[in-house]
Design a protein around this motif. Structure first.
Motif: not given
Length: 204
Positions: A22-38
């Motif tokens: 187990x290792x804890x990783x910090x999210x890279x905001x510049x390569x992370x996306x949360x997209x939503x579709x409606x």
């Protein structure tokens, strides 16, 4: 040739061991996306996203049940590529960003699916001040030492469909669909020792 072979073997073993526990990783905001579709009146399926996402992923390849995810999304960073819509969605009849500035997800259970690298990630999703249980379908894209940072890095894709009315955001249903499809893609890395030390100092 023997030296090169030994070096390659050592690097392979080092890379594998980096993901064995187990290792804890910090999210890279510049390569992370949360997209939503409606769906809009059944005519189109617009997509929006968020530009400010932070959090951590604890990943245990040998024991996925020990893995976990915590994510915070800044609602004010919403981007639908339509400025007037962004402004409207942040108002009280939708997200009410002034009163509820963040959305969060905190996992409660991680289960490895039948296909290798696929997971069911259950947890509590909080939007608009309302918390509901959801389960994401997640897929491990890659776990390796990043060629640029030389840090252990993981990448995942995930998806889930929710009903926005469950979170008190039901304006214009059903003309604007209640069901919202969410797709996440992320990279996360183990912080360098110097970065981790600085973060610890800042937290005090």
């Amino acid at each position: 040739m023997l030296k090169q072979t030994l070096l390659a073997s050592l690097l392979a073993l080092t890379s594998a061991s980096a993901f064995a526990a187990a290792e804890t990783y910090t999210i890279d905001g510049s390569h992370t996306q949360a997209n939503f579709t409606w769906t809009h009146f059944g005519f189109s399926n617009p997509t929006g996203g968020f530009d400010n996402i932070a959090g951590t992923i604890t990943y245990d390849a040998d024991h996925p049940e020990k893995s976990s995810v915590e994510v915070t999304i800044a609602i004010d960073s919403m981007n639908t590529h339509v400025a007037d819509l962004d402004t409207h969605l942040k108002k009280p009849d939708f997200f009410d960003a002034a009163q509820f500035p963040t959305a969060t997800f905190k996992s409660t259970k991680v289960v490895a699916a039948a296909d290798k690298g696929d997971f069911k990630v259950s947890g509590d999703l909080t939007i608009h001040g309302v918390t509901k249980p959801v389960t994401l379908d997640a897929k491990l894209n890659r776990a390796a030492v990043h060629p640029m940072s030389n840090q252990p890095t993981i990448g995942f894709d995930g998806s889930v469909t929710i009903k926005r009315s469950d979170f008190g955001i039901g304006a214009y249903v059903p003309n604007v669909s209640d069901e919202i499809r969410i797709r996440i893609t992320t990279e996360a890395s183990v912080p360098k020792k110097a970065d981790a030390a600085d973060a610890a100092k800042a937290a005090k």
